[in-house]
Design a protein around this motif. Sequence first.
Motif, PDB file in Angstrom:
ATOM      1  N   PHE A 107     -96.866 -55.905 116.583  1.00 31.37           N
ATOM      2  CA  PHE A 107     -97.868 -55.194 117.390  1.00 31.37           C
ATOM      3  C   PHE A 107     -99.381 -55.530 117.057  1.00 31.37           C
ATOM      4  O   PHE A 107     -99.366 -55.611 115.666  1.00 31.37           O
ATOM      5  CB  PHE A 107     -97.957 -53.405 117.368  1.00 31.37           C
ATOM      6  CG  PHE A 107     -96.660 -53.009 118.032  1.00 31.37           C
ATOM      7  CD1 PHE A 107     -96.614 -52.954 119.209  1.00 31.37           C
ATOM      8  CD2 PHE A 107     -95.719 -52.541 117.301  1.00 31.37           C
ATOM      9  CE1 PHE A 107     -95.352 -52.345 119.939  1.00 31.37           C
ATOM     10  CE2 PHE A 107     -94.327 -51.991 117.670  1.00 31.37           C
ATOM     11  CZ  PHE A 107     -94.495 -51.937 119.073  1.00 31.37           C
ATOM     12  N   THR A 141    -102.707 -54.529 115.906  1.00 34.20           N
ATOM     13  CA  THR A 141    -103.656 -53.381 115.355  1.00 34.20           C
ATOM     14  C   THR A 141    -104.917 -53.864 115.033  1.00 34.20           C
ATOM     15  O   THR A 141    -105.113 -55.177 114.948  1.00 34.20           O
ATOM     16  CB  THR A 141    -102.818 -52.719 114.146  1.00 34.20           C
ATOM     17  OG1 THR A 141    -103.113 -53.444 112.987  1.00 34.20           O
ATOM     18  CG2 THR A 141    -101.338 -52.695 114.361  1.00 34.20           C
ATOM     19  N   VAL A 182     -93.239 -54.942 112.982  1.00 30.43           N
ATOM     20  CA  VAL A 182     -92.517 -53.572 112.909  1.00 30.43           C
ATOM     21  C   VAL A 182     -90.979 -53.713 112.584  1.00 30.43           C
ATOM     22  O   VAL A 182     -90.467 -53.345 111.558  1.00 30.43           O
ATOM     23  CB  VAL A 182     -92.623 -52.590 114.099  1.00 30.43           C
ATOM     24  CG1 VAL A 182     -91.665 -51.545 113.960  1.00 30.43           C
ATOM     25  CG2 VAL A 182     -94.128 -52.256 114.185  1.00 30.43           C
ATOM     26  N   HIS A 186     -85.247 -43.719 108.643  1.00 27.28           N
ATOM     27  CA  HIS A 186     -86.567 -42.817 108.494  1.00 27.28           C
ATOM     28  C   HIS A 186     -87.250 -42.726 109.780  1.00 27.28           C
ATOM     29  O   HIS A 186     -87.536 -44.044 110.508  1.00 27.28           O
ATOM     30  CB  HIS A 186     -87.383 -43.460 107.279  1.00 27.28           C
ATOM     31  CG  HIS A 186     -86.820 -43.048 105.922  1.00 27.28           C
ATOM     32  ND1 HIS A 186     -86.461 -41.715 105.662  1.00 27.28           N
ATOM     33  CD2 HIS A 186     -86.178 -43.630 104.988  1.00 27.28           C
ATOM     34  CE1 HIS A 186     -85.778 -41.610 104.385  1.00 27.28           C
ATOM     35  NE2 HIS A 186     -85.629 -42.884 104.185  1.00 27.28           N
ATOM     36  N   SER A 187     -88.240 -41.948 110.007  1.00 25.90           N
ATOM     37  CA  SER A 187     -89.120 -41.830 110.901  1.00 25.90           C
ATOM     38  C   SER A 187     -90.072 -42.814 110.695  1.00 25.90           C
ATOM     39  O   SER A 187     -90.658 -43.259 109.628  1.00 25.90           O
ATOM     40  CB  SER A 187     -89.934 -40.485 110.627  1.00 25.90           C
ATOM     41  OG  SER A 187     -90.672 -40.287 111.897  1.00 25.90           O
ATOM     42  N   GLY A 188     -90.433 -43.467 112.005  1.00 23.29           N
ATOM     43  CA  GLY A 188     -91.511 -44.536 111.676  1.00 23.29           C
ATOM     44  C   GLY A 188     -90.716 -45.892 111.707  1.00 23.29           C
ATOM     45  O   GLY A 188     -91.783 -46.954 111.646  1.00 23.29           O
ATOM     46  N   CYS A 189     -89.573 -46.157 111.334  1.00 22.90           N
ATOM     47  CA  CYS A 189     -89.004 -47.624 110.813  1.00 22.90           C
ATOM     48  C   CYS A 189     -89.026 -48.461 111.826  1.00 22.90           C
ATOM     49  O   CYS A 189     -88.800 -49.468 111.829  1.00 22.90           O
ATOM     50  CB  CYS A 189     -87.696 -47.289 110.193  1.00 22.90           C
ATOM     51  SG  CYS A 189     -86.265 -46.929 110.960  1.00 22.90           S
ATOM     52  N   GLY A 190     -89.009 -47.882 113.199  1.00 23.24           N
ATOM     53  CA  GLY A 190     -88.833 -48.763 114.434  1.00 23.24           C
ATOM     54  C   GLY A 190     -87.398 -48.679 115.219  1.00 23.24           C
ATOM     55  O   GLY A 190     -87.225 -49.502 115.992  1.00 23.24           O
ATOM     56  N   LYS A 191     -86.969 -47.490 115.037  1.00 19.74           N
ATOM     57  CA  LYS A 191     -85.925 -47.252 115.799  1.00 19.74           C
ATOM     58  C   LYS A 191     -85.892 -47.189 117.421  1.00 19.74           C
ATOM     59  O   LYS A 191     -85.363 -47.912 118.275  1.00 19.74           O
ATOM     60  CB  LYS A 191     -84.979 -45.803 115.540  1.00 19.74           C
ATOM     61  CG  LYS A 191     -84.593 -45.656 114.065  1.00 19.74           C
ATOM     62  CD  LYS A 191     -84.053 -44.324 113.860  1.00 19.74           C
ATOM     63  CE  LYS A 191     -85.154 -43.117 113.960  1.00 19.74           C
ATOM     64  NZ  LYS A 191     -86.153 -43.284 112.938  1.00 19.74           N
ATOM     65  N   SER A 192     -87.028 -46.348 117.815  1.00 22.21           N
ATOM     66  CA  SER A 192     -87.472 -46.445 119.268  1.00 22.21           C
ATOM     67  C   SER A 192     -87.782 -47.553 119.947  1.00 22.21           C
ATOM     68  O   SER A 192     -87.664 -48.180 120.969  1.00 22.21           O
ATOM     69  CB  SER A 192     -88.522 -45.209 119.523  1.00 22.21           C
ATOM     70  OG  SER A 192     -88.020 -44.167 119.024  1.00 22.21           O
ATOM     71  N   THR A 193     -88.659 -48.361 118.911  1.00 21.21           N
ATOM     72  CA  THR A 193     -89.089 -49.709 119.411  1.00 21.21           C
ATOM     73  C   THR A 193     -87.611 -50.666 119.572  1.00 21.21           C
ATOM     74  O   THR A 193     -87.772 -51.340 120.714  1.00 21.21           O
ATOM     75  CB  THR A 193     -89.899 -50.359 118.340  1.00 21.21           C
ATOM     76  OG1 THR A 193     -90.865 -49.699 117.995  1.00 21.21           O
ATOM     77  CG2 THR A 193     -90.223 -51.705 118.658  1.00 21.21           C
TER      78      THR A 193
HETATM   79  N1  LIG Z   1     -97.835 -50.083 120.858  1.00 21.05           N
HETATM   80  C1  LIG Z   1     -97.931 -49.881 119.240  1.00 21.05           C
HETATM   81  N2  LIG Z   1     -98.947 -50.545 118.764  1.00 21.05           N
HETATM   82  C2  LIG Z   1     -98.759 -50.377 117.306  1.00 21.05           C
HETATM   83  N3  LIG Z   1     -97.883 -49.943 116.622  1.00 21.05           N
HETATM   84  C3  LIG Z   1     -96.899 -49.253 117.358  1.00 21.05           C
HETATM   85  C4  LIG Z   1     -96.657 -49.359 118.486  1.00 21.05           C
HETATM   86  N4  LIG Z   1     -95.533 -48.676 118.845  1.00 21.05           N
HETATM   87  C5  LIG Z   1     -95.095 -48.255 117.620  1.00 21.05           C
HETATM   88  N5  LIG Z   1     -95.871 -48.904 116.706  1.00 21.05           N
HETATM   89  C6  LIG Z   1     -95.443 -48.563 115.295  1.00 21.05           C
HETATM   90  O1  LIG Z   1     -94.378 -48.997 114.943  1.00 21.05           O
HETATM   91  C7  LIG Z   1     -93.775 -48.252 113.975  1.00 21.05           C
HETATM   92  C8  LIG Z   1     -92.139 -47.862 114.534  1.00 21.05           C
HETATM   93  O2  LIG Z   1     -92.391 -47.054 115.445  1.00 21.05           O
HETATM   94  P1  LIG Z   1     -91.113 -46.440 116.234  1.00 21.05           P
HETATM   95  O3  LIG Z   1     -90.183 -47.422 116.840  1.00 21.05           O
HETATM   96  O4  LIG Z   1     -91.468 -45.407 117.260  1.00 21.05           O
HETATM   97  O5  LIG Z   1     -90.341 -45.789 114.936  1.00 21.05           O
HETATM   98  P2  LIG Z   1     -89.153 -44.666 115.000  1.00 21.05           P
HETATM   99  O6  LIG Z   1     -88.478 -44.330 116.431  1.00 21.05           O
HETATM  100  O7  LIG Z   1     -87.953 -45.324 114.026  1.00 21.05           O
HETATM  101  O8  LIG Z   1     -89.711 -43.496 114.545  1.00 21.05           O
HETATM  102  C9  LIG Z   1     -94.297 -47.281 113.594  1.00 21.05           C
HETATM  103  O9  LIG Z   1     -94.863 -47.567 112.333  1.00 21.05           O
HETATM  104  C10 LIG Z   1     -95.401 -47.095 114.738  1.00 21.05           C
HETATM  105  O10 LIG Z   1     -96.546 -46.566 114.336  1.00 21.05           O
END
Ligand SMILES: Nc1ncnc2c1ncn2[C@@H]1O[C@H](COP(=O)(O)OP(=O)(O)O)[C@@H](O)[C@H]1O
Length: 269
Positions: A16, A18, A25, A44-51
């Motif tokens: 991403f 920033t 990520v 862990h929360s924020g590791c990139g699962k949803s991504t």
């Molecule tokens: N559109 C974006 N721009 C910048 N950073 C992003 C974006 N989407 C997600 N992130 C960052 O990517 C990392 C992983 O996010 P995410 O996949 O939501 O994690 P999880 O689902 O594991 O909690 C986080 O640090 C989040 O801040």
Amino acid sequence: MSNNRPLEISSLSKSFETPTGPITVVKDFNVRVQPGEFVALLGHSGCGKSTVLSIVAGLQSATLGGIVVDGIEVTEPGLERAFVFQSPSLLPWLSAIENVFLSASQAKPKLPAAQQKELATKYLNLVGVGEYANELPTALSQGTQQRVAIARALAQEPRFLLLDEPFGMLDSLTRFELQDLVLDLWEKDRKTVIMVTHDIDEALYLCDRIILMTDGPEATVGLDLKVPIPRPRHRHQATSHPEYQRLRDRIIGFLESHSKQFQPEKEAA
Ligand SMILES: Nc1ncnc2c1ncn2[C@@H]1O[C@H](COP(=O)(O)OP(=O)(O)O)[C@@H](O)[C@H]1O
Ligand SMILES: [Mg+2]
């Protein structure tokens, strides 16, 4: 037969932009999911699962690598992959049945409306909320709304169900009910499921395999664990299985050693 081919997450990286420069990520993430498998993505929360999951769904693009379904790279959403979010995100001006009907009619536009309606009714009944068909989402509990969201995904008749912390907003009793529902649904037709969660017990109870992610940035597959607990599973039978505790300890150990908050002195113990 094409349906017997795995879904592949292949050399996937996502960066991403920033304000302080690009961050990667997820980096070089590789997972092969077999047809009919129920797989958890845990970390862990924020590791990139949803991504990762949203790239599998085609809702975001990969920076490098990608997703292969039936031997073909997919870069857009497709009817064969249905997504359920943490929040039910139903259309608030449509009743429960209308929300599900919309999905059925989009998935099968050539079907006569009466049959699309039948499909919607079938899936609403299947998730146990047929009696709320004509209610608006705001009149329904979170758990019921999430059941409708699951019916909406099923009405698409997908081969892959992508679940992003689908029970994360529910109280624990409702969460247990919905876990049992998803397990029952899966037993019926064994769709391929990828479920993002940070709940170790949920992953152990539901899944065939747990993919543990390392912390980001540059998160990747840290551990890939099979869950050899026999099916059909029942909560008590699963949690009292000797493998359950062994795997649970292993997962906690992994998550602790990959936690940024982890105290180094504990690491030696
Ligand atoms: N559109 C974006 N721009 C910048 N950073 C992003 C974006 N989407 C997600 N992130 C960052 O990517 C990392 C992983 O996010 P995410 O996949 O939501 O994690 P999880 O689902 O594991 O909690 C986080 O640090 C989040 O801040
Ligand atoms: Mg997430």
